[in-house]
Write an enzyme that holds these catalytic residues in place. Structure first.
Site, PDB file in Angstrom:
ATOM      1  CG  ASP A 197      -2.019   1.005   1.144  1.00  0.00           C
ATOM      2  OD1 ASP A 197      -2.420   1.361   0.019  1.00  0.00           O
ATOM      3  OD2 ASP A 197      -2.491   1.459   2.199  1.00  0.00           O
ATOM      4  CG  ASN A 223      -7.961  -2.031  -4.847  1.00  0.00           C
ATOM      5  OD1 ASN A 223      -7.048  -2.803  -4.577  1.00  0.00           O
ATOM      6  ND2 ASN A 223      -8.266  -1.015  -4.043  1.00  0.00           N
TER       7      ASN A 223
END
Ligand code: IPE
Ligand code: IPE
Ligand code: MG
Length: 246
Positions: free
Chosen positions: A27, A75
């Site tokens: 991330d 996502n």
């Protein structure tokens, strides 16, 4: 990785040692790019480059399994151009893997639901799986269109079909495990999340029951070998009890 070569000194508590299986939530790509005035897609490209580097490092220090979270089932709700750029990166990586896996002694496996991916990517995933069979080095599991809840629902659906067909009638923890993407491998020992967030974001909810967690602020594209050493060092100082008294 000097740490694991060091001899234990008298009185020093038992070290946990090197994890067999590391899982990383990659991330911080977007914020890494923003900080440099670059488009988010540049952050994903840099993140993919870093992933290649860290996978080789894991192989070199003797990690048996590396599982990376590259794209979640959630996502897809990002802007189309960002999603398409990430799909392009996956396709490139898999194409390159066809040639490099044997040379680099890295087995690449895909964890996720391939149904929403292009026929070309689906074909590359199958090929990577075939090539992987006779490679003995570090196994790298790429979680793409992966969600732990989706993984569990799919496992339950498969199990329900087995019951309907009269092939199963009881369900144990081992049975649940058998239907997950990670069926053949040990649970992760260490979950690492760079990028500053302290959450799992739907990653390996079943498998991380007894994992150790390591969070840090460094954005994924900057999470280099020295950062991984820090995580390994933190892990080696943990005392894992698995519910027992030690
Ligand atoms: C991780 O980086 C990659 C994916 C989730 C695909 P992000 O894109 O989430 O980066 P940040 O969190 O916005 O910085
Ligand atoms: C988790 O990151 C997924 C990946 C790294 C692939 P996100 O950036 O999507 O997670 P949230 O939205 O901050 O929880
Ligand atoms: Mg993020």
């Amino acid at each position: 990785m000097e740490l694991f070569k060091k001899k234990k000194t008298a009185g020093e508590p038992e070290r946990t040692g090197l994890p067999r299986h590391i899982a990383i939530i990659m991330d911080g790509n977007g914020r890494w790019a923003k900080k440099r005035g670059l488009p988010r897609t540049a952050g994903h490209a840099a993140g993919a480059e870093n992933f290649r580097k860290i996978a080789r490092y894991c192989r070199d220090v003797g990690i048996e399994y590396l599982t990376v979270y590259a794209f979640s089932t959630e996502n897809w709700s990002r802007p189309d151009d960002e999603v398409n750029a990430i799909l392009g990166i996956l396709e490139n990586y898999l194409e390159e893997a066809m040639e490099r896996m044997r040379k680099e002694n890295i087995r690449v496996k895909f964890f996720g639901n391939p149904a929403r991916l292009s026929p070309k990517i689906q074909e590359l995933i199958k090929k990577a799986d075939e090539i992987s069979r006779d490679i003995t080095g570090c196994q790298v599991n790429v979680c793409f269109n992966y969600g732990a809840r989706d993984e569990m629902v799919r496992a339950m659906q498969t199990y329900a079909e087995e019951v309907k067909a009269g092939r199963a009638n009881d369900i144990t923890e081992a049975d649940v495990n058998r239907y997950l993407y990670s069926a053949d491998i040990p649970d992760p020992d260490l979950i690492i999340r760079p990028g500053g967030e302290c959450r799992l974001s739907n990653f390996l909810l079943w498998q991380c029951a007894y994992a150790e967690f390591y969070f840090c602020d460094t954005y994924w594209p900057d999470f280099d070998e020295a950062e991984l050493d820090k995580a390994l060092e933190a892990f080696s100082g943990r005392q894992r009890r698995f519910g027992k008294v030690k």
